[in-house]
Design an enzyme around this catalytic site. Structure first.
Site, short mmCIF file in Angstrom:
data_model
loop_
_atom_site.label_atom_id
_atom_site.label_comp_id
_atom_site.label_asym_id
_atom_site.label_seq_id
_atom_site.Cartn_x
_atom_site.Cartn_y
_atom_site.Cartn_z
N CYS A 86 0.85 -1.35 -0.18
CA CYS A 86 0.22 0.05 0.13
C CYS A 86 0.91 1.49 -0.12
O CYS A 86 1.55 1.52 -0.90
CB CYS A 86 -1.36 0.12 0.65
N HIS A 194 -3.52 -5.73 0.47
CA HIS A 194 -2.79 -5.84 2.57
C HIS A 194 -2.39 -7.80 2.59
O HIS A 194 -3.49 -8.02 3.49
CB HIS A 194 -3.49 -5.34 3.61
N GLU A 196 -0.88 -8.70 5.01
CA GLU A 196 -0.71 -8.69 6.27
C GLU A 196 -2.04 -9.03 7.25
O GLU A 196 -2.25 -9.10 8.28
CB GLU A 196 0.37 -7.10 7.09
#
Lengths: 221, 82
Positions: A86, A194, A196
């Site tokens: 990002c 994302h 994560e």
């Protein structure tokens, strides 16, 4: 494996990244300030999402000059894995570690949603755990994720298999549905989605964990 | 002392969604004569230099090094004694 999660003023996904490595992956990650100048003890760098330096001037434009970026470049030049997610992707393009730019979404809206992605290239150190053309589900959350590069650069990305992830349904106007690219050497990955945030089923999916496991596979093989 | 006025805008080939959004808002306010809007950035930079040429050289350099993303933006500037 020991990762550095770089925390800039305005990073807001740094702890997500930290816990993805320490808890979900079971490896070690340190939170490292953007003022740090030495990353020699780390095997890889994770540049998290957020709004570094308030996105002043352009997303990633100021972060590029943070003291830590020289060390990030050094580690990238050494062939170690560097992942920018990002705002991390925006920083990597501004720093010249990846080609192109990230513009405003064509809708002018900040988009927060789950995005189906296609794994276009599964022969990278970040994607060896996926199968070719596998469709995975990873969250996106950005206002400026519209990837742009000129035609010559786009052709180079294609010729060198640098396009790693594409959107199944283009959310932001990205050219050629690009969601993530690597550098020519393949050890620097920038992506808007994302991973994560997709490392535990309680979060809604674990497809992102495979990316971090892929790095381990690569390093240990 | 010199004063540089630097204008940074999207390259014509690049979509400018902010400009489009502002134009659409003006159309909603019945400014139907508005044909197009390009939204950019404006910088006023005061700098010390030995000559206007030297000032221009510095301005050119800061545009390329930081103020402008040359992938998607273009720029022009005026430099005057100030």
């Amino acid at each position: 494996m020991k990762f550095a999660v770089i925390s800039f003023p305005g990073s807001n996904c740094d702890w997500d990244m930290y816990y993805a490595i320490n808890d979900a992956l079971g490896e070690e990650a340190d939170m490292v300030s953007s003022e740090s100048t030495d990353l020699d003890q780390y095997d890889g760098v994770l540049i998290p999402g957020g709004f570094s330096y308030g996105d002043y001037l352009r997303s990633g434009a100021i972060a590029r000059f943070a003291p830590v970026m020289k060390a990030v470049k050094k580690l990238a030049d050494a062939g170690k894995p560097v992942l920018g997610v990002c705002n991390g992707f925006q920083i990597l393009v501004e720093a010249g570690l990846l080609p192109g730019s990230l513009q405003n979404n064509t809708s002018m809206e900040f988009i927060s949603d789950w995005a189906p992605l296609k794994v276009v290239n599964n022969r990278t150190m970040f994607t060896n755990g996926y199968s070719k053309d596998q469709v995975i589900k990873v969250p996106i959350a950005h206002g400026e994720g519209n990837y742009y590069c000129d035609d010559a650069t786009l052709q180079e990305l294609k010729d060198n298999d640098q396009i790693v992830f594409t959107y199944e349904e283009n959310p932001n106007g990205s050219c050629d549905n690009i969601a993530g690219i690597t550098n020519r050497a393949g050890n620097v990955l920038g992506m808007m989605p994302h991973p994560e945030r997709a490392v535990e089923s309680i979060l809604g999916g674990t497809d992102g964990l495979t990316l971090f496991k892929s790095i381990l596979n690569q390093v240990r093989s | 002392m010199y004063l540089a006025k630097i204008y940074v805008t999207h390259k014509p080939s690049i979509l400018d969604p902010q400009g489009e959004a502002v134009k659409n808002a003006l159309h909603r306010l019945n400014y139907t004569s508005i044909d197009s809007i390009s939204q950019g950035k404006f910088f006023e930079v005061k700098l010390n230099a030995d000559s206007k040429d030297a000032a221009v050289k510095t301005v050119e350099s800061i545009c390329k090094d930081l103020l402008v993303n040359q992938n998607m933006e273009t720029y022009r500037y005026e430099v005057e004694e100030g």
